[in-house]
Design an enzyme around this catalytic site. Structure first.
Site, PDB file in Angstrom:
ATOM      1  N   ASP A   1      25.496  13.083  50.288  1.00  0.00           N
ATOM      2  CA  ASP A   1      24.868  11.764  50.347  1.00  0.00           C
ATOM      3  C   ASP A   1      23.932  11.639  51.561  1.00  0.00           C
ATOM      4  OD1 ASP A   1      24.312   9.078  50.003  1.00  0.00           O
ATOM      5  OD2 ASP A   1      26.205   8.390  50.873  1.00  0.00           O
TER       6      ASP A   1
ATOM      7  N   ASN B   1      38.455  10.380  55.373  1.00  0.00           N
ATOM      8  CA  ASN B   1      37.419   9.396  55.061  1.00  0.00           C
ATOM      9  C   ASN B   1      37.967   8.464  53.988  1.00  0.00           C
ATOM     10  OD1 ASN B   1      35.830  11.035  56.655  1.00  0.00           O
ATOM     11  ND2 ASN B   1      34.737  11.986  54.938  1.00  0.00           N
TER      12      ASN B   1
ATOM     13  N   GLU C   1      35.856   8.273  58.561  1.00  0.00           N
ATOM     14  CA  GLU C   1      34.831   7.448  57.910  1.00  0.00           C
ATOM     15  C   GLU C   1      35.484   6.233  57.293  1.00  0.00           C
ATOM     16  OE1 GLU C   1      32.339   9.254  54.913  1.00  0.00           O
ATOM     17  OE2 GLU C   1      31.940  11.020  56.155  1.00  0.00           O
TER      18      GLU C   1
ATOM     19  N   TYR D   1      37.535   4.697  51.635  1.00  0.00           N
ATOM     20  CA  TYR D   1      36.669   3.587  51.215  1.00  0.00           C
ATOM     21  C   TYR D   1      37.376   2.636  50.256  1.00  0.00           C
ATOM     22  CZ  TYR D   1      32.939   6.094  53.522  1.00  0.00           C
ATOM     23  OH  TYR D   1      32.158   6.710  54.470  1.00  0.00           O
TER      24      TYR D   1
ATOM     25  N   GLU E   1      34.676  16.759  53.087  1.00  0.00           N
ATOM     26  CA  GLU E   1      35.018  16.481  51.699  1.00  0.00           C
ATOM     27  C   GLU E   1      34.725  17.621  50.735  1.00  0.00           C
ATOM     28  OE1 GLU E   1      33.370  12.696  50.571  1.00  0.00           O
ATOM     29  OE2 GLU E   1      34.564  11.637  52.071  1.00  0.00           O
TER      30      GLU E   1
HETATM   31  C1  GCB Z   1      31.667   9.866  52.176  1.00  0.00           C
HETATM   32  C2  GCB Z   1      30.813  10.966  52.675  1.00  0.00           C
HETATM   33  C3  GCB Z   1      29.508  10.484  53.274  1.00  0.00           C
HETATM   34  C4  GCB Z   1      28.932   9.358  52.424  1.00  0.00           C
HETATM   35  C5  GCB Z   1      29.931   8.213  52.392  1.00  0.00           C
HETATM   36  C6  GCB Z   1      29.435   7.038  51.527  1.00  0.00           C
HETATM   37  O1  GCB Z   1      32.852  10.010  52.006  1.00  0.00           O
HETATM   38  O2  GCB Z   1      31.469  11.811  53.580  1.00  0.00           O
HETATM   39  O3  GCB Z   1      28.615  11.557  53.345  1.00  0.00           O
HETATM   40  O4  GCB Z   1      27.689   8.928  52.891  1.00  0.00           O
HETATM   41  O5  GCB Z   1      31.133   8.677  51.857  1.00  0.00           O
HETATM   42  O6  GCB Z   1      28.782   6.160  52.056  1.00  0.00           O
HETATM   43  O7  GCB Z   1      29.675   7.075  50.341  1.00  0.00           O
END
Ligand code: GCB
Length: 570
Positions: free
Chosen positions: A154, A443, A481, A445, A394
């Protein structure tokens, strides 16, 4: 690997500036002998990515050609002459005066060639063919067609000559490398220094360490090409983020009473180790506050821009960050030098992002990762700021991934057993590399890609997952992250995704979870700044908006929150 230096024995010329450039969409340059020089080129700035320098062709990834005419400084006649590229993405073929100099694969790391027998005193023509096209065989690899360009990572696959090209001259006989290993005994700093030399008979080395009003010297006859020496510094000034004390280590090679080579290196005395669930710097636990980042800026792309480096350190200082990860590739030498000088802790990562580890490419991925970690350690081993090596970001899971990372981990430890090693993961407890890595970087989210819009549920999941991971491995964890895309100036109450309020609440609640766990040793927000990426349905304007600063470095609301939280913490 010694960065070129100017002193009485060593010289360099920086070839940065406007070069001649030509796209080669039909790949006809080799057939038409562009290797010996090409016509109809246009000017291009070096270093910088080529993608955003022109009105058109942003997504053209190669091949493309660079050329430059230069003269050799007259006094270099009898020296060993080298050409060094700080970083070229991705494949490069270098020719000088029509002759092949070398081929290199991989962005973000330096490579160099000896050109003593090819360079002439006047009118040298340097020609570089660069190919940044994506491939399954490359590291990082190509991905699926959901993105344009088709990356398996990304960030935008910027191409070109990204860091300075240096022409340099060193003595034919002399010093080739310095490795410094610091350790601490009470208030004494001990520096184990290994010197690598070539072709020296009847020569001596003078090693001295200067700084803070003292000077320690040690002289020894050079017996072998690898020479080991030790310096002891009583009442040493140790290096740490609050007081990034640096000494000058000066190496002089003396033959028949003449200094025939010399080099000066900044060194910091500090130790780094994992004990239980803590990361200890100079024996004391540290907690990392900071970011995953990118080398990314409008127009120059991934190119080296000194003013942006200064600005970024200034903003990191303003916000109270004490660390960052070089996601997802090694940063410039100058960035690393300033980390030492300004007192930042760095997790140093090779460009192994989005590794597919697929059967048909895994062997090549292993070779390239081996090459990358070897060069990275050669380049960065002497930086006190580097506290950890990161072997990947990742990687995809595969039957062979445990074996893959075990080999890479063993190689890393062979090259440098003084720093912890990590793999940055998304697999959670299933990650095989966590069985041997000393620090677990994850990481996450939740509240963004999963449980969208629901931060409380996200934090519950995060909390449970961290506990499970710790239960299994009993190792320190860094949340490497976490973050939410945020359009600057977009507000909502209640906080909704993409608003500044949502990013602020998301970050605050994630940090609360981190700080409730004694085994969590760091919080790295994704990302410091908005950055360019491939086009796709989740990336408005081909930009990842998870920055707490905009791409041109203006703070979003969350930056002010972080400043408060991090200033209190550190
Ligand atoms: C991740 C990646 C990173 C992305 C991020 C995202 O886990 O390591 O490269 O930019 O998520 O914003 O989705």
């Amino acid at each position: 690997m010694l960065y070129p230096q100017r002193n009485k024995n060593r010289h360099f010329v920086d070839l940065s500036g406007f070069w001649d450039f030509r796209f080669d969409p039909d790949d006809k340059g080799v057939g038409e002998n562009w290797t010996k020089g090409f016509n109809n080129g246009c000017p291009i700035a070096v270093p910088a990515s080529w993608n955003d320098q022109f009105a058109d062709d942003r997504d053209f990834l190669g091949p493309a050609w660079y050329q430059l005419k230069f003269m050799m400084p007259r006094e270099w006649d009898k020296k060993k002459i080298m050409i060094r590229f700080g970083s070229v993405n991705y494949l490069s073929d270098v020719r000088l005066n029509g002759e092949v100099v070398g081929h290199h694969e991989g962005g973000h790391l330096p490579f160099e060639y000896e050109i003593s027998d090819k360079i002439v005193s006047e009118d040298n023509l340097l020609v570089v063919r660069v190919d940044g096209r994506l491939s399954d065989n490359h590291v990082p690899p190509r991905g699926r067609p959901m993105n344009n360009p088709q990356t398996n990572f990304d960030f935008y696959p910027f191409c070109g000559i990204h860091r300075p090209v240096l022409l340099y001259a060193i003595p034919n006989e002399g010093l080739r490398d310095i490795t410094v290993r610091p350790s601490i005994k009470d208030t004494t700093g001990i520096l184990d220094v290994t010197l690598e030399t070539v072709g020296l008979n009847d020569a001596y080395v003078n090693l001295s360490l200067k700084g803070f009003g003292s000077e320690i010297t040690n002289t020894s006859k050079i017996e072998l090409n690898i020479q080991k020496m030790t310096l002891e510094v009583k009442q040493a000034k140790f290096w740490n983020p609050e007081t990034p004390n640096l000494y000058d280590l000066i190496v002089e090679i003396v033959k028949a009473d003449t200094i025939i080579d010399s080099y000066s290196l900044k060194v910091g005395i500090r130790t780094i180790e994992v004990k239980g669930d803590k990361l200890l710097l100079n024996g004391k636990p540290i907690y990392l506050t900071g970011f995953g980042r990118h080398e990314d800026f409008p127009i120059t792309g991934r190119g080296y821009v000194p003013a942006v480096i200064i600005k970024d350190y200034s903003l990191m200082n303003w916000i109270g960050a004490n660390s960052f990860r070089t996601s997802h590739y090694p940063y410039s030498e100058q960035m690393m030098e300033l980390a030492d000088r300004l007192g930042f802790l760095v997790i140093d990562e090779i460009p192994a992002v989005g590794l597919t580890l697929r059967k048909d490419v895994i062997e090549r991925q292993q070779e390239l990762c081996d090459q990358f970690i070897e060069v990275l350690i050669k380049r960065d081993k002497n930086h006190p700021s580097v506290i950890m090596w990161s072997l990947a970001n990742e990687p995809h899971n595969s039957l062979k991934s445990g074996e893959f990372f075990r080999k890479l981990y063993d190689k890393t430890k062979d090259l440098d057993n003084t720093r912890p090693v990590t793999v940055v993961n998304m697999m959670g407890v299933k990650e095989k590399a966590f069985e041997f890595c000393e620090v677990l970087c994850i990481n996450r989210y939740y509240g963004w890609y999963l449980q969208p819009g629901n931060i409380d549920e996200a934090c519950e999941l995060l909390s449970k997952e961290m506990d499970n991971l710790y239960e299994k491995h009993r190792k320190p964890i860094i949340l490497s992250e976490f973050g939410a895309d945020t359009i600057p100036g977009w507000h909502s109450q209640p906080p909704e995704m993409f608003s500044e309020e949502y990013q602020t609440e998301f970050i605050k609640k994630y940090i609360d979870v981190c700080r409730s766990k004694p085994y969590v040793i760091g919080e790295h927000v994704w990302n410091m700044c908005d950055f360019k990426t491939s086009q796709g349905i989740t990336r408005m304007g081909s930009t990842n908006y998870k920055g707490v600063f905009t791409r041109d470095r203006r703070p979003k609301m969350a930056a002010h929150l972080l400043r408060k939280l991090w200033k209190e913490k550190n």
